[in-house]
Each structure stands twice: as C-alpha cells, then as structure tokens.
Design an enzyme around this catalytic site. Structure first.
Site, PDB file in Angstrom:
ATOM      1  N   VAL A 136      -5.452 -21.585   7.829  1.00  0.00           N
ATOM      2  CA  VAL A 136      -5.953 -22.152   9.095  1.00  0.00           C
ATOM      3  C   VAL A 136      -4.760 -22.593   9.932  1.00  0.00           C
ATOM      4  O   VAL A 136      -3.913 -23.364   9.475  1.00  0.00           O
ATOM      5  CB  VAL A 136      -6.872 -23.368   8.850  1.00  0.00           C
ATOM      6  CG1 VAL A 136      -7.324 -23.976  10.175  1.00  0.00           C
ATOM      7  CG2 VAL A 136      -8.073 -22.982   8.005  1.00  0.00           C
TER       8      VAL A 136
ATOM      9  N   GLY B 111       1.357  -8.419  22.301  1.00  0.00           N
ATOM     10  CA  GLY B 111       1.155  -8.332  20.847  1.00  0.00           C
ATOM     11  C   GLY B 111       0.336  -9.474  20.277  1.00  0.00           C
ATOM     12  O   GLY B 111       0.206  -9.592  19.064  1.00  0.00           O
TER      13      GLY B 111
ATOM     14  N   ASP C 270     -12.633 -15.009  14.270  1.00  0.00           N
ATOM     15  CA  ASP C 270     -11.443 -15.564  13.610  1.00  0.00           C
ATOM     16  C   ASP C 270     -11.548 -17.094  13.557  1.00  0.00           C
ATOM     17  O   ASP C 270     -11.337 -17.711  12.504  1.00  0.00           O
ATOM     18  CB  ASP C 270     -10.205 -15.121  14.407  1.00  0.00           C
ATOM     19  CG  ASP C 270      -8.924 -15.749  13.898  1.00  0.00           C
ATOM     20  OD1 ASP C 270      -8.405 -15.275  12.871  1.00  0.00           O
ATOM     21  OD2 ASP C 270      -8.446 -16.715  14.518  1.00  0.00           O
TER      22      ASP C 270
ATOM     23  N   LYS D  40     -12.054 -19.966  10.294  1.00  0.00           N
ATOM     24  CA  LYS D  40     -11.206 -21.154  10.138  1.00  0.00           C
ATOM     25  C   LYS D  40     -12.069 -22.427  10.176  1.00  0.00           C
ATOM     26  O   LYS D  40     -11.784 -23.393   9.453  1.00  0.00           O
ATOM     27  CB  LYS D  40     -10.134 -21.168  11.225  1.00  0.00           C
ATOM     28  CG  LYS D  40      -9.130 -20.019  11.042  1.00  0.00           C
ATOM     29  CD  LYS D  40      -8.276 -19.800  12.277  1.00  0.00           C
ATOM     30  CE  LYS D  40      -7.286 -18.648  12.096  1.00  0.00           C
ATOM     31  NZ  LYS D  40      -6.664 -18.230  13.362  1.00  0.00           N
TER      32      LYS D  40
ATOM     33  N   ARG E 297       0.829  -1.203   0.000  1.00  0.00           N
ATOM     34  CA  ARG E 297       0.000   0.000   0.000  1.00  0.00           C
ATOM     35  C   ARG E 297       0.864   1.255   0.000  1.00  0.00           C
ATOM     36  O   ARG E 297       0.561   2.238  -0.654  1.00  0.00           O
ATOM     37  CB  ARG E 297      -0.922  -0.009   1.218  1.00  0.00           C
ATOM     38  CG  ARG E 297      -2.310   0.378   0.830  1.00  0.00           C
ATOM     39  CD  ARG E 297      -3.289   0.273   1.925  1.00  0.00           C
ATOM     40  NE  ARG E 297      -2.874  -0.629   2.991  1.00  0.00           N
ATOM     41  CZ  ARG E 297      -3.666  -1.004   3.964  1.00  0.00           C
ATOM     42  NH1 ARG E 297      -4.897  -0.575   3.990  1.00  0.00           N
ATOM     43  NH2 ARG E 297      -3.262  -1.803   4.923  1.00  0.00           N
TER      44      ARG E 297
ATOM     45  N   LYS F 260      -7.791 -16.218   5.343  1.00  0.00           N
ATOM     46  CA  LYS F 260      -8.926 -17.001   5.866  1.00  0.00           C
ATOM     47  C   LYS F 260     -10.259 -16.304   5.649  1.00  0.00           C
ATOM     48  O   LYS F 260     -11.268 -16.940   5.354  1.00  0.00           O
ATOM     49  CB  LYS F 260      -8.738 -17.311   7.349  1.00  0.00           C
ATOM     50  CG  LYS F 260      -8.682 -16.068   8.172  1.00  0.00           C
ATOM     51  CD  LYS F 260      -8.553 -16.257   9.640  1.00  0.00           C
ATOM     52  CE  LYS F 260      -8.424 -14.904  10.272  1.00  0.00           C
ATOM     53  NZ  LYS F 260      -7.087 -14.358  10.332  1.00  0.00           N
TER      54      LYS F 260
ATOM     55  N   GLY G  56       1.798 -15.706  13.491  1.00  0.00           N
ATOM     56  CA  GLY G  56       3.160 -15.173  13.490  1.00  0.00           C
ATOM     57  C   GLY G  56       3.750 -15.260  12.093  1.00  0.00           C
ATOM     58  O   GLY G  56       3.417 -16.169  11.322  1.00  0.00           O
TER      59      GLY G  56
HETATM   60  N1  HSE Z   1      -5.367 -13.636  15.712  1.00  0.00           N
HETATM   61  C1  HSE Z   1      -5.164 -15.004  15.395  1.00  0.00           C
HETATM   62  C2  HSE Z   1      -4.755 -15.764  16.655  1.00  0.00           C
HETATM   63  C3  HSE Z   1      -4.147 -15.267  14.349  1.00  0.00           C
HETATM   64  O1  HSE Z   1      -4.690 -15.191  17.739  1.00  0.00           O
HETATM   65  O2  HSE Z   1      -4.535 -16.957  16.554  1.00  0.00           O
HETATM   66  C4  HSE Z   1      -4.645 -14.943  12.980  1.00  0.00           C
HETATM   67  O3  HSE Z   1      -5.683 -15.771  12.590  1.00  0.00           O
END
Ligand code: HSE
Length: 438
Positions: free
Chosen positions: A134, A189, A203, A207, A47, A107, A311
């Site tokens: 996933v 983080g 999230d 998945k 971007r 995802k 990560g």
């Molecule tokens: N935020 C997700 C987690 C990772 O804490 O596993 C990305 O899907």
C-alpha cells in the site's frame, strides 16, 4: 565474529525486484553496518532469463523455476515481487509451509487472499510482511500494525493512487480535460496503456481492503469495497470545486463505527470514490503523483504520511525494511505480529452519511427551482448552498444548478436523483460528488 549471511530468494526482477536487488548488491556494507545483517541474494526467479534488465546480477543467480526458489533449503527469506494472484499465492504458501518468512509487495494477492496467507504465516510461526503493498515507499502498514496497535482508529483516508492524483492535479492546476491529462500521465509512464485499474479505482480499492485489514483487523476483500473512478469528472466540476474552496481527490476511505446496540452491530465502511476535500485539509495539498495516508484516532488525533506511492526505488525501500525486520526476527527466533482477521459487517454505501455536491442542467424558466428543491425536501435532503449559472451555449434557455447539501444519507440522495430524472425540466444530471467535512 563473522555472522552467517541471511540468504534471500527473490521472485521477480522487474521495477521493484530489480531495484531491491540493486540495493542488496550496492548497499551491502551500509546495510550491514546499520543493521548487523549480511544479506546474500541467492536466487532470482524470472519469467525470461534473456530479457534485458537494469540491474546486472552476478552470474548463476537467475532461474525460471520459482517453485525451486520458494522451497529451496538454501534460502532463509523469500521476497515476492511478481504481482498478481497465481503463481504468487502458491509460491508464498509453499515458502510459509517450509517455515520461511515472506516479504511481498503484492496488493492484488493480499486484497483477495489475505486471510488465507495470514493464517498460513500464523500456523507456520513466521513473518509475512507487506509494507510495500500500500502506497509504495510510504511506511503505513507498520505504523498501523505496531505504532498504532493500541489506538482506536476511526478512519483512514488515503490518496493511494499516484496516476489519478497526477491526472486530477493537471485538471485542476493546468485546466486540462480528463483525456488530455490521462494522455500526459501515459506519456510520463504513470498510467498504463489500458488505464482502467488506476482510473476506475480498482488499484485503490485493493489498497483500501488491505488498509481495513490492518487498521481494524477485519476481513475485507477487494470485492467488498464500494468503488467509483475519476473518468466522469469534468473540468467544470473541478473549476466549481475550486471556486467553492475544495480540491477534487480520489480517496480510499476506511472507517469503523461501533454500531448502536442491538439494531446496528459494529461495522466498517470501505470505499473509493472522488471526493471534494476542503482546500485547508492536509490531503488537499498532496499534488502530482504523490500519495498520502491520513489517519484519525481517538487518542492520537490526526496524522498524515506523505511520499512516493509507486516506482522501483521507493517501493524497494519498503521491501528492504521488511526484509531487515524478517531477518532480525529470524535471528531472534521470533516472528512479528500476525494479522488475525475477524468477520465484521460491511456497511453498504446506502448507509453513508455525507454532504454531497450535485450538478444539474435544467430549463431556465419560472418555477423550476421550486420544483427541483421540492424533490430534495421530499427525500429529507437539506440544501446548504445553491449556485445558478445560465448556460450560454444552450442559447440562454438552460441553467446549470450546483447544489451542496448538508450531511444526508446516500440512499435518500439516490432517491432524490431518481425523482429528479423524472422531471421534464431537468435535462441532465451531472456529477454527484461526496464532500469531505473539514
Ligand atoms: N499504478 C499505481 C499508481 C501504482 O498509479 O499509484 C501501483 O499500485
């Protein structure tokens, strides 16, 4: 003989894209000697060209024109790591239409538009690979699509969100309350400043939809997934689970049943919710921000894959595996298996047959237990165990009742809750948590 390079176009250079670029630049010799493939990063669409990045890219690779990268004749394979639905969807469709294999970690896109993308890849006769979508670095898509292609998979249960697993681990092992554990996840983080997508299960639901696509070949989108998050869980639920020999986990569960003839056609159940997992179950041992996926099939029995679900480097490892697969197929002028999705009934949560944990705050006086247990009986919910504790904070006038039921239908348990709410002696209904069998 010098082989022609595989020319890679990359969309996005954040956590995952940057880690992939780093691998392609630093590990080129190792990858080449192991696979016989020479990758050449040809263009990276971002971007902003001026943003500081961890990876230092050779001059001239960066562009802000994603469309030019996706449809460039100078690119053999497109890798998408920008996330979100648009422009990722249009860029991937453009690349597939131009006959280029695509590797994606997205995802959200697959859980909402998977069928359209899989069809486009099948029509073009090229790969669309998505191992990283996933559970990050855990290989689960390829095992389900390929190794277990002939298996009658019954159920897949995953701890597929590291943030919530970290929070639940801190609550159960560190005795923290939800808000302190969330703040710790944010400071490390793991959790976003707005943690909704993780803690409310969105999230994990995306998945779960992808897992259902791959494990059963059925069309399920994120919106089909029944979803509850972890924000209502209390330290007392966690402590009680521990005392009863369970660990609380946020599970994504996809299960299929064959139906029973004409009345109930085959269907799939797809859900995300906190669950009490027996402490002896392999999923109970998955701690901190680790992910794991537990598969149950008729012939294979039970198996579990455990690892880093998020990560940059772990997720980039999964993307690189797909990239190598796509490049081999390109060389051999073939494409891997396409995903063909069929329509299937999606079982409503009301149909679920499960054991339940239920916590009530009631008046502590004669006849209350009788009144409460009568409600369970009237709705055909059989009690397996009950514990009572006097609530000293309420001056000894109230008691906390904790019930665990035998397997019961969700609709009956909900009807039971509905009637319990109408009783004067019931002050508060706390957590209702589904219990996973041993
Ligand atoms: N935020 C997700 C987690 C990772 O804490 O596993 C990305 O899907």
């Amino acid at each position: 003989m010098e082989t022609a390079p595989v020319r890679v176009g990359l969309l996005g250079c954040g956590n995952v894209g940057g880690a992939l670029a780093q691998l392609l630049l630093d590990d080129a010799d190792r990858i080449r000697s192991r696979t016989g493939l020479r990758f050449e990063l040809r263009a990276v669409a971002v971007r902003s060209q001026t943003r500081e990045r961890r990876v230092s890219l050779p001059a001239g690779l960066l562009t802000t024109d994603g469309h030019a990268v996706a449809s460039s004749a100078d690119i053999d394979v497109l890798v998408e790591t920008i996330g979100g639905i648009e422009p990722a969807r249009s860029l991937i469709l453009a690349a597939l239409k131009a006959g280029k294999p695509v590797v994606t970690a997205n995802k959200e896109l697959l859980a909402n538009c998977g069928a359209e993308l899989f069809e486009a890849a099948a029509t073009a006769g090229v790969d669309l690979l998505f191992e990283a979508s996933v559970a990050g670095g855990i290989p689960i898509i390829r095992p389900l699509r390929e190794s277990l292609a002939g298996e009658h998979v019954r159920r897949v249960m995953g701890i597929v969100n590291g943030t919530t697993n970290f929070i639940l681990t801190r609550m159960s092992e560190g005795g923290e309350n939800y808000h302190d554990a969330l703040a710790e996840a944010q400071s490390l983080g793991y959790a976003e400043r707005d943690p909704t997508a993780d803690v409310e299960g969105f999230d994990a639901a995306a998945k779960a939809a992808i897992l259902a696509n791959v494990a059963f070949g059925v069309r399920v989108v994120a919106g089909d997934v029944y979803r509850e998050g972890i924000s209502e869980l209390t330290p007392s639920d966690i402590a009680m689970a521990d005392r009863m020999g369970y660990v609380l986990k946020l599970l994504a569960i996809v299960a299929q049943d064959d139906g029973d003839g004409d009345d109930t056609p085959p269907g799939v159940a797809v859900r995300v919710h906190p669950a009490m997992v027996p402490a002896t179950h392999p999923l109970a041992s998955v701690r901190d921000s680790y992910n794991a996926v537990f598969v149950e099939g008729d012939s294979v029995g039970q198996l579990m894959l455990l690892g880093r679900g998020a990560g940059g480097p772990p997720t980039a490892s999964a993307v690189l595996g797909d990239l190598i697969d796509a490049a081999h197929n390109l060389r051999n002028r073939s494409a891997g298996r396409t995903v063909a999705l069929r329509e299937s009934a999606i079982r409503p949560i009301d149909d679920l047959l499960s054991a339940y944990y239920l916590r009530l705050l009631v008046a502590d006086r004669p006849g209350v237990l009788h009144a409460v247990s009568g409600v369970f009986g009237r709705h055909d919910v059989s009690i397996r165990s009950m514990e009572q504790e006097t609530d000293e904070e309420a001056g000894g006038d109230e008691a906390r009742l904790v019930f665990v039921t035998h397997p019961a239908r969700e609709r009956n348990v909900q009807a039971c809750l509905h009637e319990l709410r109408t009783l004067d002696v019931v002050d508060r209904i706390g957590g209702l948590i589904r219990v996973i069998g041993p």
